[in-house]
Design an enzyme around this catalytic site. Structure first.
Site, PDB file in Angstrom:
ATOM      1  N   GLU A   1       4.921  -1.716  12.938  1.00 29.17           N
ATOM      2  CA  GLU A   1       3.628  -1.735  12.261  1.00 29.17           C
ATOM      3  C   GLU A   1       2.433  -1.620  13.203  1.00 29.17           C
ATOM      4  O   GLU A   1       1.438  -0.975  12.881  1.00 29.17           O
ATOM      5  CB  GLU A   1       3.513  -3.005  11.402  1.00 29.17           C
ATOM      6  CG  GLU A   1       4.594  -3.123  10.340  1.00 29.17           C
ATOM      7  CD  GLU A   1       4.645  -1.937   9.383  1.00 29.17           C
ATOM      8  OE1 GLU A   1       3.720  -1.108   9.381  1.00 29.17           O
ATOM      9  OE2 GLU A   1       5.638  -1.822   8.642  1.00 29.17           O
TER      10      GLU A   1
ATOM     11  N   GLU B   1       2.109   6.064   7.524  1.00 29.69           N
ATOM     12  CA  GLU B   1       3.491   6.166   7.036  1.00 29.69           C
ATOM     13  C   GLU B   1       4.264   7.276   7.735  1.00 29.69           C
ATOM     14  O   GLU B   1       5.470   7.139   7.988  1.00 29.69           O
ATOM     15  CB  GLU B   1       3.500   6.384   5.525  1.00 29.69           C
ATOM     16  CG  GLU B   1       2.789   5.308   4.715  1.00 29.69           C
ATOM     17  CD  GLU B   1       3.215   3.890   5.063  1.00 29.69           C
ATOM     18  OE1 GLU B   1       4.412   3.677   5.342  1.00 29.69           O
ATOM     19  OE2 GLU B   1       2.358   2.994   5.067  1.00 29.69           O
TER      20      GLU B   1
ATOM     21  N   HIS C   1       5.537   6.366  11.118  1.00 29.27           N
ATOM     22  CA  HIS C   1       6.779   5.592  11.017  1.00 29.27           C
ATOM     23  C   HIS C   1       8.024   6.471  11.045  1.00 29.27           C
ATOM     24  O   HIS C   1       9.113   5.985  11.381  1.00 29.27           O
ATOM     25  CB  HIS C   1       6.799   4.808   9.702  1.00 29.27           C
ATOM     26  CG  HIS C   1       6.135   3.472   9.753  1.00 29.27           C
ATOM     27  ND1 HIS C   1       6.427   2.531  10.709  1.00 29.27           N
ATOM     28  CD2 HIS C   1       5.207   2.902   8.935  1.00 29.27           C
ATOM     29  CE1 HIS C   1       5.710   1.439  10.486  1.00 29.27           C
ATOM     30  NE2 HIS C   1       4.959   1.644   9.416  1.00 29.27           N
TER      31      HIS C   1
ATOM     32  N   GLU D   1       7.397   3.551   4.144  1.00 29.14           N
ATOM     33  CA  GLU D   1       7.739   4.727   4.951  1.00 29.14           C
ATOM     34  C   GLU D   1       9.174   5.195   4.794  1.00 29.14           C
ATOM     35  O   GLU D   1       9.730   5.805   5.719  1.00 29.14           O
ATOM     36  CB  GLU D   1       7.488   4.407   6.427  1.00 29.14           C
ATOM     37  CG  GLU D   1       8.425   3.362   7.052  1.00 29.14           C
ATOM     38  CD  GLU D   1       7.913   1.937   7.004  1.00 29.14           C
ATOM     39  OE1 GLU D   1       8.408   1.089   7.763  1.00 29.14           O
ATOM     40  OE2 GLU D   1       7.003   1.664   6.199  1.00 29.14           O
ATOM     41  N   ASN D   2       9.820   4.983   3.661  1.00 30.70           N
ATOM     42  CA  ASN D   2      11.207   5.424   3.481  1.00 30.70           C
ATOM     43  C   ASN D   2      11.426   6.805   4.105  1.00 30.70           C
ATOM     44  O   ASN D   2      10.633   7.715   3.911  1.00 30.70           O
ATOM     45  CB  ASN D   2      11.551   5.503   2.000  1.00 30.70           C
ATOM     46  CG  ASN D   2      11.114   4.300   1.218  1.00 30.70           C
ATOM     47  OD1 ASN D   2      11.555   3.197   1.464  1.00 30.70           O
ATOM     48  ND2 ASN D   2      10.213   4.513   0.272  1.00 30.70           N
TER      49      ASN D   2
ATOM     50  N   GLY E   1       0.835  -1.192   0.000  1.00 31.43           N
ATOM     51  CA  GLY E   1       0.000   0.000   0.000  1.00 31.43           C
ATOM     52  C   GLY E   1       0.869   1.241   0.000  1.00 31.43           C
ATOM     53  O   GLY E   1       0.628   2.198  -0.734  1.00 31.43           O
ATOM     54  N   ALA E   2       1.924   1.213   0.827  1.00 37.35           N
ATOM     55  CA  ALA E   2       2.836   2.350   0.926  1.00 37.35           C
ATOM     56  C   ALA E   2       4.083   1.886   1.673  1.00 37.35           C
ATOM     57  O   ALA E   2       4.100   0.814   2.274  1.00 37.35           O
ATOM     58  CB  ALA E   2       2.172   3.517   1.656  1.00 37.35           C
TER      59      ALA E   2
END
Length: 876
Positions: free
Chosen positions: A330, A308, A311, A274-275, A271-272
């Site tokens: 998570e 995200e 995170h 979090e870089n 889905g995505a």
């Protein structure tokens, strides 16, 4: 060198401190070249340096190790890449001494099409198909882009440089430090990052537009998207700016980078992601079109963005020490995303919807093949499978339970202390418990160890006995078996109103509570509106409740009279459903309870009621097909009240929740064969085909309408199906493509379902989107399984290992309900299973066996036929 194979962790001969990475992607040939110079601290004399690498070409001549103090350069005598273990072993002719050194490696690789590592995604610009280069490194795929110590605890700083075509935008975690143009190429150098783990490094190269804003303390925030779609990025931009400000206050720590970019990627497996400073998203998780997107999509974007960005603190600034503690990332990001969304959009009543998250965790954790929140990870191939409802949903739910027990203020202070204490380093679960324990004075570690170190959860049984309430806990298993687990359970209960409450810890198998003083009268004699007792108030606890007959009867009355909160009405239904699935309650009793919800108006409760009715329909189709039409009529009656209240068209000023509910209610009536709803859906779909701007088909009911089209579509009646395919090909809105794909499997014609499944694997459907449509109707189960077996090699080739392949396995296998089918599936996978799908396969087979037992139980239910027929003809 063989001693390094099949080891879960890299040896600790050397510790990376800084990476200087340079990448040169060729977007036409889909190849890349690169170099990395790693500043190492060698902590033990060794002739070997061992690190991670996969799918890269590295030669002996492309590796060197220099020792700055002596100007000495060591060349390896042997370089070996063990592909199965994804490790690169460098053997030197002499011992590498303790101290600092620089390991330099040149390499080549492929921009793959598996959506992991360094890969290509495609998009259209001015009618021309183009490639972009994208990274996806979590959990363990940075090694596919450059050789590295690809473990969360091996934090280092990163200096990234990219050589790219001059017309393209190049992005990484940090702002650009310098850009040099040389003809039609440019070299883009980024500022050095703070210390972080390899899985958070990110690079994107392509053609994009963006919208921009700033937080109140000056952090630049941008949303990047395909050219011409910037309007669709504005909502996510608003959520991002507000979330960064909220988290800064909540964690009492500022966001730690000078910028935050978020970007929509057309081909994206998750889905995505979090870089740090460059968050990547699937299109549908970031982009929102206020003219054509449904309310559910708007909510999904808000929650995903908040998740995200949470995170950036919980995961990026403070990172889990190893994947065993994935849930720290998570579970907390999931819980905090609801906290942020509730603050930004209180009218959405998002905490009531959090119950769906808890239910996801409960349903998976009710399997014997579940796993603890803290799960042992012995090899990189096992990591993907723990990105599941245990790490996310159960993790978030036990956090909510703990917050409820400790109190919101104490909990927030503790989290802020934890972030400050472990910033820029790694932490384990016990580290968090220690901070919470110190701040609150409660035995947090003792309480929570029972929830994170063992799988499963309890069902708390409560009964009245001589003016006392007797509580007993036992492990809940959907199979109906007796589990052995025991928990420290934070019990909350209320008596006849929410003003009379009791909280205590159930620390043993059983406990007795004298409630005479609280009630002032006998429980058995109490009548009317104040006679009920409800455990797990507002469903903040991660456990199920089973009431004795007296208490259950009183609660059914309280549900019917709307005396309970929506969250408690939800909880009573969900627990009863689970007990039926475990064959601890009859279907007759369950549908009688469902009848008490005939005037239900809450979105979350009705949404779960619909989900339960779908499950009953599937089991009944196998168990008592002659009663299926009666059951469908009962469900139609049950949902008619809400359908009539909501109607087909949006009302001025209606709530966000009613907008979402309308589509779900209409879908339910369509699935249960309500002819007037099917006819109206067909009429509105036809109007939409003639005029895409018609007000007759607003975004929130499109999914229901598409399903209605497929319910009536067949090989011999293809017009509606062909029209949907035409819509799919026309739209460039990812959300709409997803809605159409997810509706196609609702056909009742197996021959058409086969055509749908083949379409999913065609070049017209992006690889990550094929899984959206793979769940098919009950009528298509066997055909879908045959198709899956025939296409197995193709699926493995396309998806390799990872979450998308496990989704295929779960979606195709889990709906079956016979022991014969379970055996057939097991035999097929005897020679085909692999570590990355092993857990999912076992869970799916367990579900099939549980379904088979439930079918047999329903077949043997004597009073069911009379009850179903009576309810079918009773107007709700």
């Amino acid at each position: 060198m063989d001693e390094f194979k099949r080891q879960p962790r890299l040896p600790k001969f050397a510790v990376p401190k800084r990476y200087d990475v340079r990448l040169n992607p060729d977007l036409l040939s889909c190849r890349f070249t690169g170099s990395v110079a790693v500043d190492l601290h060698v902590v033990a004399p060794t002739p070997f340096i061992v690190l991670n690498a996969a799918d890269l070409s590295i030669t002996t001549h492309s590796v060197s190790f220099s020792i700055p103090d002596s100007s000495k350069v060591l060349k390896p005598s042997r370089v070996e890449l063990f592909e199965d273990d994804e490790i690169l072993v460098l053997e030197f002719p002499e011992t590498v001494p303790i101290g600092l050194g620089v390991l330099a490696i040149q390499f080549e690789g492929t921009l793959n099409d598996r959506m992991k590592g360094f890969y290509r995604s495609t998009y259209e610009h001015n009618g021309e198909k183009k490639n972009m280069a994208v990274t996806q490194f979590e959990p363990a795929d940075a090694r596919r882009c450059f050789p590295c110590w690809d473990e969360p605890a091996c934090k280092a700083t990163f200096k990234i440089t990219l050589d790219v075509p001059v017309e393209l935008i190049a992005l990484s975690n940090m702002p650009i430090a310098e850009e040099k143009i040389d003809g039609n190429r440019k070299t883009v150098s980024f500022l050095e990052s703070p210390i972080m783990s390899t899985y958070l490094v990110a690079v994107v190269v392509g053609l994009f537009d963006y919208v921009e804003d700033h937080t109140s303390d000056g952090v630049k925030v941008r949303v990047y998207c395909q050219v011409g779609k910037t309007n669709q990025g504005k909502f996510a931009l608003y959520v991002a700016v507000k979330s960064l400000e909220l988290f800064k206050d909540y964690f009492a720590t500022p966001y730690s980078l000078p910028k935050l970019d978020m970007i929509a990627i057309p081909d994206f497996a998750l889905g995505a992601m979090e870089n740090y400073g460059l968050v990547t998203y699937r299109d549908v998780a970031l982009l929102y079109d206020d003219q054509h997107s449904a309310a559910a999509n708007k909510q999904g974007v808000a929650i995903t963005v908040a998740h995200e960005l949470a995170h950036q603190w919980f995961g990026n600034l403070v990172t889990m020490e190893w994947w065993t503690h994935l849930w720290l990332n998570e579970g907390f990001a999931t819980w905090v995303s609801f906290l942020a969304t509730d603050t930004l959009f209180p009218e959405w009543r998002i905490w009531s919807q959090f119950l769906d998250t808890t239910t996801d965790g409960l349903r998976l954790d009710g399997l014997a093949e579940s796993h603890p929140i803290e799960v042992e990870v012995n090899h990189a191939g096992e990591i993907d499978e723990i990105f599941d409802s245990i790490s996310y949903s159960k993790g978030a739910s036990v956090i909510r339970m703990l917050q409820s027990y400790l109190g919101a203020q104490s909990f927030q202070r503790s989290l802020a202390s934890y972030i400050k204490k472990f910033a820029c380093s790694n932490a384990k679960t016990e580290d968090l418990w220690a901070v919470l324990e110190e701040e609150s004075g409660e035995p947090v570690n003792k309480i929570m160890a029972s929830w994170t170190k063992q799988k499963g959860y309890p069902v708390v049984s409560v009964k009245v006995n001589n003016q006392k309430l007797e509580f007993n806990q036992s492990q809940f298993l959907t199979s109906g078996a007796q589990g052995e687990g025991q928990w420290i359970v934070p019990i909350t209960l209320c008596f006849g109103s929410y003003d009379v409450r009791k909280n205590f810890l159930l620390q043993t198998k059983s406990e007795t509570l004298d409630v005479n003083e609280l009630l002032g009268t006998s429980i058995a004699e109490e009548k009317g509106e104040n006679s009920w007792i409800k455990l797990n108030v507002d469903q903040t606890g991660f456990y199920r409740v089973k009431y004795d007959e007296l208490l259950a009867t009183k609660l059914r009355y309280a549900v019917e009279k709307q005396l309970l909160s929506a969250t408690d009405r939800y909880g009573i239904l969900e627990d009863y459903y689970a007990l039926w699935a475990a064959r601890k309650e009859s279907l007759t009793s369950l549908i009688n309870l469902m009848g008490a919800y005939r005037e239900e108006v809450d979105y979350t409760v009705l949404s779960n009621l619909i989900a339960v009715s779908y499950k009953i329909k599937r089991i009944a189709a196998d168990a008592v097909p002659d009663l299926l039409e009666y059951l469908k009529q009962f469900f139609i009656n049950l949902f008619q009240y809400s359908a009539e209240r909501l109607g087909w068209d949006p009302k001025p000023g209606e709530s966000h929740l009613d907008a979402m509910l309308r589509g779900e209610i209409l879908t339910a009536l369509i699935v249960f064969g309500h002819v007037p709803t099917l006819d109206e859906a067909s009429r509105r779909f036809q109007a939409f085909l003639e005029d895409r701007n018609t007000p007759l088909l607003p975004p929130d009911i499109r999914m229901a309408t598409y399903i209605a089209v497929m319910q009536r579509a067949s090989i011999s009646n293809r017009q509606g199906y062909e029209s949907l395919l035409k819509l799919y090909r026309e739209t460039d809105l990812s959300e709409q493509k997803g809605l159409i794909l997810s509706s196609l499997g609702f056909s009742l014609d197996p021959d058409l379902i086969l055509e749908v499944l083949n379409f999913l694997l065609s070049s017209e459907v992006r690889s990550q989107d094929a899984v959206i449509g793979v769940s098919v109707s009950w009528e298509g189960r066997d055909l879908a399984w045959a198709w899956f077996k025939e296409n197995w090699e193709n699926l493995v080739k396309t998806y390799g290992s990872g979450l998308l392949l496990t989704h295929f396995v779960g979606s195709i296998v889990s709906p079956f309900a016979s022991f014969e089918k379970a055996k057939e599936v097991e035999e097929f996978f005897v020679t085909r299973s692999k570590p990355s799908i092993a857990r999912t396969l076992k869970q799916s087979l367990e579900r099939v066996e549980n379904n088979a037992n439930l079918v047999q139980s329903v077949k043997n239910e004597k009073s069911l036929a009379d009850a179903v027929k009576e309810l079918a003809f009773r107007k709700c």
